[in-house]
Design a protein around this motif. Structure first.
Motif, mmCIF file in Angstrom:
data_model
loop_
_atom_site.group_PDB
_atom_site.id
_atom_site.type_symbol
_atom_site.label_atom_id
_atom_site.label_comp_id
_atom_site.label_asym_id
_atom_site.label_seq_id
_atom_site.Cartn_x
_atom_site.Cartn_y
_atom_site.Cartn_z
ATOM 1 N N ARG A 1 0.865 -1.184 0.000
ATOM 2 C CA ARG A 1 0.000 0.000 0.000
ATOM 3 C C ARG A 1 0.893 1.223 0.000
ATOM 4 N NH1 ARG A 1 -3.143 -1.932 5.215
ATOM 5 N NH2 ARG A 1 -2.898 0.251 5.678
ATOM 6 N N GLY A 2 0.633 2.131 -0.893
ATOM 7 C CA GLY A 2 1.436 3.352 -0.952
ATOM 8 C C GLY A 2 1.159 4.260 0.227
ATOM 9 N N PRO A 3 1.756 5.438 0.235
ATOM 10 C CA PRO A 3 1.576 6.351 1.370
ATOM 11 C C PRO A 3 0.232 7.069 1.390
ATOM 12 C CG PRO A 3 3.055 7.308 -0.248
ATOM 13 C CD PRO A 3 2.742 5.910 -0.723
ATOM 14 N N ASP A 4 -0.707 6.659 0.539
ATOM 15 C CA ASP A 4 -2.039 7.255 0.528
ATOM 16 C C ASP A 4 -1.989 8.753 0.236
ATOM 17 O OD1 ASP A 4 -4.528 6.263 0.516
ATOM 18 O OD2 ASP A 4 -4.818 6.224 2.670
ATOM 19 N N ILE A 5 -1.396 9.083 -0.894
ATOM 20 C CA ILE A 5 -1.180 10.478 -1.273
ATOM 21 C C ILE A 5 -2.490 11.262 -1.267
ATOM 22 C CG2 ILE A 5 -0.481 11.997 -3.171
ATOM 23 C CD1 ILE A 5 1.655 9.909 -3.881
ATOM 24 N N PHE A 6 -3.538 10.685 -1.799
ATOM 25 C CA PHE A 6 -4.796 11.430 -1.903
ATOM 26 C C PHE A 6 -5.393 11.761 -0.541
ATOM 27 C CE2 PHE A 6 -4.557 9.284 -6.084
ATOM 28 C CZ PHE A 6 -4.398 10.430 -6.847
ATOM 29 N N ALA A 7 -5.326 10.836 0.395
ATOM 30 C CA ALA A 7 -5.853 11.118 1.740
ATOM 31 C C ALA A 7 -5.061 12.247 2.396
ATOM 32 C CB ALA A 7 -5.798 9.858 2.601
ATOM 33 N N HIS A 8 -3.739 12.221 2.241
ATOM 34 C CA HIS A 8 -2.911 13.302 2.792
ATOM 35 C C HIS A 8 -3.269 14.639 2.145
ATOM 36 C CE1 HIS A 8 0.145 11.359 5.357
ATOM 37 N NE2 HIS A 8 -0.015 10.298 4.567
ATOM 38 N N LEU A 9 -3.437 14.639 0.831
ATOM 39 C CA LEU A 9 -3.717 15.900 0.128
ATOM 40 C C LEU A 9 -5.110 16.429 0.448
ATOM 41 C CD1 LEU A 9 -1.961 15.335 -3.312
ATOM 42 C CD2 LEU A 9 -1.143 16.570 -1.284
ATOM 43 N N ILE A 10 -6.076 15.544 0.629
ATOM 44 C CA ILE A 10 -7.422 15.991 1.010
ATOM 45 C C ILE A 10 -7.373 16.628 2.401
ATOM 46 C CG2 ILE A 10 -9.732 15.188 1.660
ATOM 47 C CD1 ILE A 10 -9.436 13.142 -0.685
ATOM 48 N N ALA A 11 -6.696 15.973 3.336
ATOM 49 C CA ALA A 11 -6.565 16.538 4.680
ATOM 50 C C ALA A 11 -5.792 17.854 4.642
ATOM 51 C CB ALA A 11 -5.869 15.544 5.607
ATOM 52 N N ALA A 12 -4.737 17.901 3.835
ATOM 53 C CA ALA A 12 -3.947 19.130 3.721
ATOM 54 C C ALA A 12 -4.782 20.264 3.123
ATOM 55 C CB ALA A 12 -2.703 18.883 2.873
ATOM 56 N N ALA A 13 -5.568 19.954 2.103
ATOM 57 C CA ALA A 13 -6.408 20.983 1.483
ATOM 58 C C ALA A 13 -7.433 21.515 2.480
ATOM 59 C CB ALA A 13 -7.114 20.408 0.249
ATOM 60 N N GLY A 14 -8.026 20.629 3.262
ATOM 61 C CA GLY A 14 -8.974 21.073 4.290
ATOM 62 C C GLY A 14 -8.309 21.957 5.324
ATOM 63 N N GLY A 15 -7.116 21.569 5.740
ATOM 64 C CA GLY A 15 -6.370 22.377 6.710
ATOM 65 C C GLY A 15 -5.999 23.740 6.146
ATOM 66 N N ILE A 16 -5.536 23.757 4.907
ATOM 67 C CA ILE A 16 -5.148 25.025 4.277
ATOM 68 C C ILE A 16 -6.371 25.924 4.085
ATOM 69 C CG2 ILE A 16 -4.326 26.046 2.119
ATOM 70 C CD1 ILE A 16 -2.319 23.693 1.971
ATOM 71 N N LEU B 1 3.613 16.981 -0.733
ATOM 72 C CA LEU B 1 3.413 16.223 -1.970
ATOM 73 C C LEU B 1 4.738 15.637 -2.464
ATOM 74 C CD1 LEU B 1 1.642 15.245 -4.279
ATOM 75 C CD2 LEU B 1 2.006 17.464 -5.397
ATOM 76 N N ALA B 2 5.816 16.408 -2.373
ATOM 77 C CA ALA B 2 7.127 15.913 -2.817
ATOM 78 C C ALA B 2 7.558 14.701 -1.984
ATOM 79 C CB ALA B 2 8.167 17.027 -2.727
ATOM 80 N N VAL B 3 7.416 14.794 -0.658
ATOM 81 C CA VAL B 3 7.810 13.673 0.211
ATOM 82 C C VAL B 3 6.935 12.451 -0.066
ATOM 83 C CG1 VAL B 3 7.852 12.875 2.617
ATOM 84 C CG2 VAL B 3 8.824 15.094 2.017
ATOM 85 N N LEU B 4 5.641 12.657 -0.222
ATOM 86 C CA LEU B 4 4.744 11.528 -0.483
ATOM 87 C C LEU B 4 5.048 10.885 -1.839
ATOM 88 C CD1 LEU B 4 1.429 13.069 0.850
ATOM 89 C CD2 LEU B 4 2.784 11.262 1.927
ATOM 90 N N THR B 5 5.391 11.694 -2.825
ATOM 91 C CA THR B 5 5.748 11.172 -4.141
ATOM 92 C C THR B 5 7.037 10.361 -4.064
ATOM 93 O OG1 THR B 5 4.646 13.038 -5.210
ATOM 94 C CG2 THR B 5 6.237 11.820 -6.539
ATOM 95 N N LEU B 6 8.028 10.867 -3.324
ATOM 96 C CA LEU B 6 9.282 10.124 -3.137
ATOM 97 C C LEU B 6 9.031 8.807 -2.404
ATOM 98 C CD1 LEU B 6 11.732 13.025 -2.235
ATOM 99 C CD2 LEU B 6 11.766 11.605 -4.301
ATOM 100 N N ARG B 7 8.187 8.843 -1.381
ATOM 101 C CA ARG B 7 7.860 7.605 -0.650
ATOM 102 C C ARG B 7 7.166 6.609 -1.561
ATOM 103 N NH1 ARG B 7 4.352 8.843 4.333
ATOM 104 N NH2 ARG B 7 4.282 6.569 4.343
ATOM 105 N N SER B 8 6.253 7.087 -2.383
ATOM 106 C CA SER B 8 5.544 6.211 -3.310
ATOM 107 C C SER B 8 6.527 5.584 -4.306
ATOM 108 C CB SER B 8 4.468 7.004 -4.044
ATOM 109 O OG SER B 8 3.728 6.178 -4.894
#
Length: 190
Positions: free
Chosen positions: A33-48, A68-75
């Protein structure tokens, strides 16, 4: 005497090999399972969207870009791991990279705790705490196969949040700090 020593070293070697195999299986599970980029970005967008007004213009977007850069590197790392032929003995070096990735992600999420320093507004603080708590819980569930990775992900969030909460001397803030400490203690000793 040498026979006893030989038996001991062979037993240690077998134990080490079993540990390597187990660690390799944990990484295999995490890499599926990847780092769940979309879940992180949805939470980040809500926070921002809700807390971004507290920061200088552009800073929230810079933070989201770093996330996004760190999550992409992890993926990408996890994709390489899945495609590679990994021996159990080399899994430790891969694991160190995985741990660095989750730790960096945790550090980026811990920056949300700066809300406690920036504003006394309890609604903003509650939202920041919910965001950090939600990402912590999701990270624990996501990284449950490895205690090292759970701790690497959550420790920055707990530590930075607790320190930021100490800016406010209220009993509520102090209670939250104590709860975070208890949560961290349970996590480390589990």
């Amino acid at each position: 005497m040498q026979t006893l020593w030989g038996h001991f070293t062979r037993a240690q070697s077998r134990r080490g090999q079993r540990d390597d195999v187990l660690y390799s299986q944990q990484l295999d599970h995490l890499a599926l399972r990847g780092p769940d980029i979309f879940a992180h970005l949805i939470a980040a967008a809500g926070g921002i969207a809700t807390l971004g007004r507290l920061y200088p213009p552009g800073l929230p977007i810079l933070w989201a870009g770093a996330l996004l850069a760190v999550l992409t590197l992890r993926s990408g790392l996890q994709d390489r791991y899945r495609r590679a032929v990994i021996s159990p003995s080399s899994s430790r070096s891969w694991g160190r990279w995985f741990i660095l990735g989750v730790f960096t992600t945790g550090v980026l999420w811990s920056l949300v705790a700066s809300v406690f320093v920036l504003t006394p507004n309890l609604a903003d603080q509650a939202l920041a705490l919910a965001l950090i708590g939600g990402m912590s819980i999701a990270g624990i569930a996501r990284n449950a196969a490895s205690t090292e990775m759970m701790i690497a992900y959550v420790a920055p969030m707990i530590g930075v949040t607790a320190l930021a909460l100490l800016v406010h001397p209220s009993s509520t803030h102090l209670s939250i700090v104590l709860m975070l400490g208890a949560f961290g203690l349970v996590l480390v000793t589990a």
